[in-house]
Design a protein around this motif. Structure first.
Motif, mmCIF file in Angstrom:
data_model
loop_
_atom_site.group_PDB
_atom_site.id
_atom_site.type_symbol
_atom_site.label_atom_id
_atom_site.label_comp_id
_atom_site.label_asym_id
_atom_site.label_seq_id
_atom_site.Cartn_x
_atom_site.Cartn_y
_atom_site.Cartn_z
ATOM 1 N N LEU A 142 0.819 -1.206 0.000
ATOM 2 C CA LEU A 142 0.000 0.000 0.000
ATOM 3 C C LEU A 142 0.857 1.261 0.000
ATOM 4 O O LEU A 142 0.566 2.227 -0.719
ATOM 5 N N LEU A 143 1.912 1.259 0.801
ATOM 6 C CA LEU A 143 2.815 2.418 0.840
ATOM 7 C C LEU A 143 3.532 2.593 -0.491
ATOM 8 O O LEU A 143 3.719 3.714 -0.972
ATOM 9 N N LEU A 144 3.935 1.472 -1.092
ATOM 10 C CA LEU A 144 4.597 1.534 -2.396
ATOM 11 C C LEU A 144 3.638 2.059 -3.457
ATOM 12 O O LEU A 144 4.001 2.914 -4.287
ATOM 13 N N ALA A 145 2.397 1.559 -3.443
ATOM 14 C CA ALA A 145 1.391 2.010 -4.406
ATOM 15 C C ALA A 145 1.116 3.499 -4.239
ATOM 16 O O ALA A 145 1.034 4.241 -5.226
ATOM 17 N N PHE A 198 -4.394 1.385 -12.540
ATOM 18 C CA PHE A 198 -4.718 0.204 -11.736
ATOM 19 C C PHE A 198 -4.534 0.502 -10.245
ATOM 20 O O PHE A 198 -5.390 0.165 -9.421
ATOM 21 N N LEU A 199 -3.436 1.176 -9.918
ATOM 22 C CA LEU A 199 -3.194 1.542 -8.515
ATOM 23 C C LEU A 199 -4.252 2.520 -8.019
ATOM 24 O O LEU A 199 -4.714 2.429 -6.876
ATOM 25 N N ASP A 200 -4.652 3.458 -8.882
ATOM 26 C CA ASP A 200 -5.697 4.418 -8.511
ATOM 27 C C ASP A 200 -7.019 3.722 -8.214
ATOM 28 O O ASP A 200 -7.797 4.175 -7.369
ATOM 29 N N VAL A 201 -7.287 2.649 -8.939
ATOM 30 C CA VAL A 201 -8.544 1.919 -8.743
ATOM 31 C C VAL A 201 -8.535 1.135 -7.436
ATOM 32 O O VAL A 201 -9.512 1.161 -6.674
ATOM 33 N N VAL A 202 -7.436 0.434 -7.150
ATOM 34 C CA VAL A 202 -7.433 -0.493 -6.007
ATOM 35 C C VAL A 202 -7.037 0.166 -4.683
ATOM 36 O O VAL A 202 -7.506 -0.256 -3.614
ATOM 37 N N LEU A 203 -6.183 1.206 -4.729
ATOM 38 C CA LEU A 203 -5.644 1.743 -3.476
ATOM 39 C C LEU A 203 -6.682 2.423 -2.584
ATOM 40 O O LEU A 203 -6.790 2.073 -1.395
ATOM 41 N N PRO A 204 -7.463 3.412 -3.076
ATOM 42 C CA PRO A 204 -8.393 4.101 -2.163
ATOM 43 C C PRO A 204 -9.384 3.168 -1.470
ATOM 44 O O PRO A 204 -9.566 3.278 -0.241
ATOM 45 N N PRO A 205 -10.040 2.228 -2.178
ATOM 46 C CA PRO A 205 -10.949 1.312 -1.465
ATOM 47 C C PRO A 205 -10.223 0.462 -0.417
ATOM 48 O O PRO A 205 -10.765 0.216 0.666
ATOM 49 N N LEU A 206 -8.996 0.013 -0.751
ATOM 50 C CA LEU A 206 -8.237 -0.787 0.206
ATOM 51 C C LEU A 206 -7.912 0.008 1.472
ATOM 52 O O LEU A 206 -8.008 -0.513 2.588
ATOM 53 N N LEU A 207 -7.546 1.265 1.293
ATOM 54 C CA LEU A 207 -7.235 2.100 2.449
ATOM 55 C C LEU A 207 -8.454 2.255 3.357
ATOM 56 O O LEU A 207 -8.341 2.228 4.588
ATOM 57 N N VAL A 223 -11.156 0.125 3.479
ATOM 58 C CA VAL A 223 -11.530 -1.178 4.028
ATOM 59 C C VAL A 223 -10.628 -1.561 5.201
ATOM 60 O O VAL A 223 -11.089 -2.115 6.212
ATOM 61 N N LEU A 224 -9.348 -1.244 5.077
ATOM 62 C CA LEU A 224 -8.382 -1.590 6.120
ATOM 63 C C LEU A 224 -8.335 -0.573 7.249
ATOM 64 O O LEU A 224 -7.556 -0.727 8.193
ATOM 65 N N GLY A 225 -9.168 0.468 7.139
ATOM 66 C CA GLY A 225 -9.223 1.463 8.194
ATOM 67 C C GLY A 225 -8.033 2.398 8.252
ATOM 68 O O GLY A 225 -7.781 3.030 9.283
ATOM 69 N N LEU A 226 -7.305 2.519 7.153
ATOM 70 C CA LEU A 226 -6.143 3.409 7.102
ATOM 71 C C LEU A 226 -6.596 4.801 6.649
ATOM 72 O O LEU A 226 -6.261 5.278 5.574
ATOM 73 N N PHE A 227 -7.377 5.434 7.500
ATOM 74 C CA PHE A 227 -8.045 6.679 7.123
ATOM 75 C C PHE A 227 -7.069 7.840 6.965
ATOM 76 O O PHE A 227 -7.301 8.755 6.168
ATOM 77 N N GLU A 228 -5.968 7.808 7.728
ATOM 78 C CA GLU A 228 -4.989 8.896 7.601
ATOM 79 C C GLU A 228 -4.320 8.859 6.231
ATOM 80 O O GLU A 228 -4.113 9.908 5.606
ATOM 81 N N LEU A 229 -3.983 7.662 5.772
ATOM 82 C CA LEU A 229 -3.383 7.540 4.444
ATOM 83 C C LEU A 229 -4.391 7.924 3.358
ATOM 84 O O LEU A 229 -4.039 8.565 2.359
ATOM 85 N N PHE A 230 -5.652 7.517 3.555
ATOM 86 C CA PHE A 230 -6.688 7.895 2.587
ATOM 87 C C PHE A 230 -6.838 9.412 2.544
ATOM 88 O O PHE A 230 -6.932 10.001 1.459
ATOM 89 N N ALA A 231 -6.863 10.052 3.713
ATOM 90 C CA ALA A 231 -6.998 11.507 3.772
ATOM 91 C C ALA A 231 -5.805 12.196 3.124
ATOM 92 O O ALA A 231 -5.960 13.224 2.451
#
Length: 349
Positions: A4-7, A276-285, A287-295
């Motif tokens: 996730l950090l790499l993406a 592809f990264l744009d599609v998968v990363l935000p939903p994953l963040l 779902v995994l509760g990584l709200f700070e990274l999403f923000a």
């Protein structure tokens, strides 16, 4: 977590690269030349009805001293010819041609034109009053044979807002990387030296005639970008129409790749990887509760859109919605490109 950090790093680096280059370009003066050659503005029209009237009025309202407007009705089955012919202005000429496609309509108009510079626009588009002047100013030397301007989209639905934001993003990329080496002079706002068009045999007959013509002209000289030359156009209002339009564009692009930074395989494939990264990363963040990274991702995307929105002129609401628009376009284009690649592998382009 490492993935996730790499993406996220890849996305920020990709978008940040263009954003920084865009900021740098704003502090650089691009070359212009003050001159006023005669301009012939060609408007091909097919079943445009009342919309052609708006295009003609915006064309005739240009703040430029010496130009003519040529409307070519490409065998319309509605009132296009009558509506265009109802305008009484000595600078306007209206012709009716047998229906044969946009490129042939443009070439018919070219055969009737007397200008040194040939400008094209669409019948569903409205030119900014300074469009001709800004296009012509960018012919700063004899090696510049073509100039493309900035396309913007009219309308307020989500799909129309998404398309306007897409074109604003394209304008940002072009100013950042293609100011003096433009991949595509877009049909709704493009200008060419008449002699260059004659040397390549006129506008290229292709399903993406603007891209094919730009590519052919670039074999003879330079095509550059005029960021202050703007046109406002109508775009698809439904997803099905949008898909058909972009499918035609992309399949045409695949047959004509080359001729600029954004029109080669390396750019295309890497941009698909980022999509592809744009599609998968935000939903994953989320779902995994990584709200700070999403923000952080959300805020970064908004900031990179706010600056060009203010500079180029755009909707602040669109900029605030930009992360959602990015996700939509990433999914849309990833699906479209996979479809196109399968067609290419099957030899069905």
């Amino acid at each position: 977590m490492d993935f996730l950090l790499l993406a996220l790093t890849v996305i920020l680096a990709w978008d940040g690269y263009f954003f920084v280059n865009y900021l740098i370009s704003l502090f650089r003066n691009y070359r212009i030349r003050e001159w006023t050659p005669k301009v012939s503005l060609i408007i091909p029209a097919y079943n445009e009805g009342e919309r052609v009237l708006r295009a003609i009025k915006s064309a005739l309202a240009q703040d430029y001293p010496d130009f003519e407007v040529i409307v070519v009705d490409d065998g319309s089955e509605d009132s296009t010819f009558e509506v265009a012919n109802s305008v009484n202005d000595p600078r306007l000429r209206v012709y009716r041609n047998e229906h044969s496609g946009k490129a042939r309509a443009l070439n018919f108009g070219l055969s009737k034109a007397s200008g040194e510079i040939i400008v094209t626009t669409d019948a569903d588009s409205e030119l900014d009053e300074n469009a001709l002047k800004e296009l012509v100013r960018r012919f700063y030397s004899n090696e510049v044979l073509g100039v493309g301007g900035q396309v913007r989209v009219m309308g307020s639905s989500f799909l129309e807002r998404a398309q306007d934001t897409e074109h604003l993003r394209i304008a940002m990329f072009r100013r950042a990387k293609e100011l003096n080496d433009l991949s595509l002079a877009p049909g709704p706002i493009a200008a060419f030296r008449r002699e260059a068009l004659e040397r390549i045999g006129g506008f290229v007959e292709d399903i993406v005639e603007d891209y094919a013509t730009t590519k052919a002209v670039k074999k003879l000289g330079r095509v550059v970008y005029a960021p202050m030359a703007k046109v406002y156009t109508e775009m698809p209002k439904s997803l099905s129409v949008l898909w058909r339009q972009r499918k035609r564009w992309f399949l045409g692009d695949l047959k004509n790749l080359g001729g600029g930074f954004t029109k080669d395989w390396a750019f295309l494939l890497f941009s698909d990887f980022v999509a592809f990264l744009d599609v998968v990363l935000p939903p994953l963040l989320l779902v995994l509760g990584l709200f700070e990274l999403f923000a952080f991702w959300y805020g970064f995307e908004v900031v990179t859109m706010l600056v060009p929105t203010v500079v180029e002129g755009g909707s602040l609401l669109n900029a605030l919605l930009f992360p959602f628009i990015v996700w939509f376009w990433a999914l849309f284009y990833l699906t479209l490109h996979l479809y196109g690649y399968v067609r290419l592998l099957l030899g069905r382009l």
